[in-house]
Motif scaffolding. Structure first.
Motif, mmCIF file in Angstrom:
data_model
loop_
_atom_site.group_PDB
_atom_site.id
_atom_site.type_symbol
_atom_site.label_atom_id
_atom_site.label_comp_id
_atom_site.label_asym_id
_atom_site.label_seq_id
_atom_site.Cartn_x
_atom_site.Cartn_y
_atom_site.Cartn_z
ATOM 1 N N ALA A 69 0.791 -1.220 -0.073
ATOM 2 C CA ALA A 69 0.169 0.035 0.118
ATOM 3 C C ALA A 69 0.869 1.453 -0.052
ATOM 4 O O ALA A 69 0.553 2.091 -0.792
ATOM 5 C CB ALA A 69 -1.017 0.015 1.093
ATOM 6 N N GLU A 70 1.994 1.218 0.887
ATOM 7 C CA GLU A 70 2.974 2.376 0.773
ATOM 8 C C GLU A 70 3.497 2.810 -0.654
ATOM 9 O O GLU A 70 3.814 3.776 -1.071
ATOM 10 C CB GLU A 70 3.944 2.191 1.844
ATOM 11 C CG GLU A 70 3.472 2.298 3.190
ATOM 12 C CD GLU A 70 2.574 3.715 3.502
ATOM 13 O OE1 GLU A 70 3.006 4.680 3.093
ATOM 14 O OE2 GLU A 70 1.510 3.612 4.108
ATOM 15 N N ALA A 71 3.819 1.562 -1.361
ATOM 16 C CA ALA A 71 4.504 1.694 -2.745
ATOM 17 C C ALA A 71 3.479 2.301 -3.588
ATOM 18 O O ALA A 71 3.701 3.143 -4.505
ATOM 19 C CB ALA A 71 4.920 0.386 -3.040
ATOM 20 N N LEU A 72 2.166 1.698 -3.530
ATOM 21 C CA LEU A 72 1.069 2.366 -4.083
ATOM 22 C C LEU A 72 0.865 3.573 -4.104
ATOM 23 O O LEU A 72 0.870 4.543 -4.939
ATOM 24 C CB LEU A 72 -0.166 1.737 -3.999
ATOM 25 C CG LEU A 72 -1.565 2.176 -4.768
ATOM 26 C CD1 LEU A 72 -1.338 1.823 -6.146
ATOM 27 C CD2 LEU A 72 -2.771 1.590 -4.011
ATOM 28 N N THR A 78 3.878 10.327 -6.524
ATOM 29 C CA THR A 78 5.231 10.934 -7.137
ATOM 30 C C THR A 78 4.923 11.329 -8.439
ATOM 31 O O THR A 78 5.425 12.318 -9.053
ATOM 32 C CB THR A 78 6.465 9.627 -7.208
ATOM 33 O OG1 THR A 78 6.762 9.416 -6.038
ATOM 34 C CG2 THR A 78 7.600 10.189 -7.964
ATOM 35 N N ASN A 79 4.177 10.388 -9.232
ATOM 36 C CA ASN A 79 4.004 10.626 -10.748
ATOM 37 C C ASN A 79 3.030 11.874 -10.874
ATOM 38 O O ASN A 79 3.188 12.672 -11.649
ATOM 39 C CB ASN A 79 3.148 9.548 -11.323
ATOM 40 C CG ASN A 79 3.515 9.748 -12.707
ATOM 41 O OD1 ASN A 79 4.512 9.561 -13.411
ATOM 42 N ND2 ASN A 79 2.407 9.851 -13.511
ATOM 43 N N ASP A 87 1.260 8.611 -18.046
ATOM 44 C CA ASP A 87 -0.057 8.549 -17.061
ATOM 45 C C ASP A 87 0.084 7.135 -16.344
ATOM 46 O O ASP A 87 0.677 5.983 -17.192
ATOM 47 C CB ASP A 87 -1.415 8.408 -17.884
ATOM 48 C CG ASP A 87 -1.586 9.955 -18.262
ATOM 49 O OD1 ASP A 87 -1.344 10.698 -17.754
ATOM 50 O OD2 ASP A 87 -2.379 9.888 -19.348
ATOM 51 N N ILE A 88 -0.025 7.080 -15.133
ATOM 52 C CA ILE A 88 -0.013 5.832 -14.470
ATOM 53 C C ILE A 88 -1.292 5.240 -14.074
ATOM 54 O O ILE A 88 -2.284 5.925 -13.937
ATOM 55 C CB ILE A 88 0.855 6.151 -12.847
ATOM 56 C CG1 ILE A 88 2.103 6.656 -13.019
ATOM 57 C CG2 ILE A 88 0.761 4.730 -12.033
ATOM 58 C CD1 ILE A 88 3.237 5.814 -13.670
ATOM 59 N N THR A 89 -1.416 3.771 -14.351
ATOM 60 C CA THR A 89 -2.443 3.026 -14.105
ATOM 61 C C THR A 89 -2.267 1.781 -13.418
ATOM 62 O O THR A 89 -0.989 0.993 -13.853
ATOM 63 C CB THR A 89 -3.342 2.593 -15.310
ATOM 64 O OG1 THR A 89 -3.501 3.995 -16.210
ATOM 65 C CG2 THR A 89 -4.435 1.957 -14.990
ATOM 66 N N LYS A 102 -6.084 5.233 -11.245
ATOM 67 C CA LYS A 102 -5.242 5.904 -12.185
ATOM 68 C C LYS A 102 -4.953 7.108 -11.177
ATOM 69 O O LYS A 102 -5.382 7.721 -10.134
ATOM 70 C CB LYS A 102 -6.257 6.561 -13.359
ATOM 71 C CG LYS A 102 -6.513 5.420 -14.300
ATOM 72 C CD LYS A 102 -7.576 5.891 -15.292
ATOM 73 C CE LYS A 102 -7.869 4.819 -16.115
ATOM 74 N NZ LYS A 102 -7.388 4.902 -17.255
ATOM 75 N N GLU A 103 -3.686 7.646 -11.522
ATOM 76 C CA GLU A 103 -3.071 8.786 -10.994
ATOM 77 C C GLU A 103 -4.017 10.025 -10.601
ATOM 78 O O GLU A 103 -3.528 10.605 -9.802
ATOM 79 C CB GLU A 103 -1.643 9.028 -11.373
ATOM 80 C CG GLU A 103 -1.859 10.049 -12.516
ATOM 81 C CD GLU A 103 -0.707 10.294 -13.432
ATOM 82 O OE1 GLU A 103 -0.223 11.259 -13.293
ATOM 83 O OE2 GLU A 103 -0.591 9.511 -14.085
ATOM 84 N N HIS A 104 -4.754 10.280 -11.576
ATOM 85 C CA HIS A 104 -5.343 11.487 -11.251
ATOM 86 C C HIS A 104 -6.691 11.316 -10.620
ATOM 87 O O HIS A 104 -7.250 12.411 -10.383
ATOM 88 C CB HIS A 104 -5.681 12.007 -12.686
ATOM 89 C CG HIS A 104 -6.617 11.025 -13.736
ATOM 90 N ND1 HIS A 104 -7.738 10.755 -13.433
ATOM 91 C CD2 HIS A 104 -5.966 10.279 -14.666
ATOM 92 C CE1 HIS A 104 -8.148 9.766 -14.320
ATOM 93 N NE2 HIS A 104 -6.974 9.569 -15.123
ATOM 94 N N GLY A 105 -6.795 10.256 -9.714
ATOM 95 C CA GLY A 105 -7.704 10.283 -8.853
ATOM 96 C C GLY A 105 -8.936 9.389 -9.096
ATOM 97 O O GLY A 105 -9.901 9.459 -8.457
#
Length: 117
Positions: A69-72, A78-79, A87-89, A102-105
């Protein structure tokens, strides 16, 4: 499965609503958005799966049992704060649901019943 009263239904198109889950009847998926400043991505996932499955978040297995979870949190944060055009998915299985973060929430949750469509 009936949708909880907090959820709205959509037959297609834009399916994301702030502050609650949205159910897309066409795809059988639940969508949610979270504010990364107010809620860590890992916590948002647990709450979103709990709401989609109409389960108390404390009744779900620890997210840590399926991923770090911390890595997630670090990956998404970070991205989001970088100048990267990538884009991170992140996609994984949690509590019998397929989760895409997705990184944008945006969180998309596919319950087991929708995976057989």
């Amino acid at each position: 499965m009936d949708s909880p009263t907090k959820q709205s239904e959509s037959s297609g198109g834009e399916s994301v609503a702030h502050g609650h889950m949205t159910f897309n009847r066409e795809t059988g998926t639940y969508w949610a958005e979270f504010d990364g400043c107010a809620l860590q991505p890992a916590v948002a996932v647990v709450y979103a799966v709990a709401e989609a499955s109409q389960t108390d978040p404390l009744s779900l297995p620890p997210l840590q049992s399926v991923l770090d979870a911390e890595a997630l949190n670090a990956l998404v944060e970070t991205n989001k704060n970088s100048q990267s055009q990538t884009d991170i998915t992140v996609s994984f299985e949690y509590a019998d649901h397929h989760v895409v973060l997705k990184e944008h929430g945006r969180i998309v949750i596919t319950p087991p019943s929708a995976e057989n469509r």
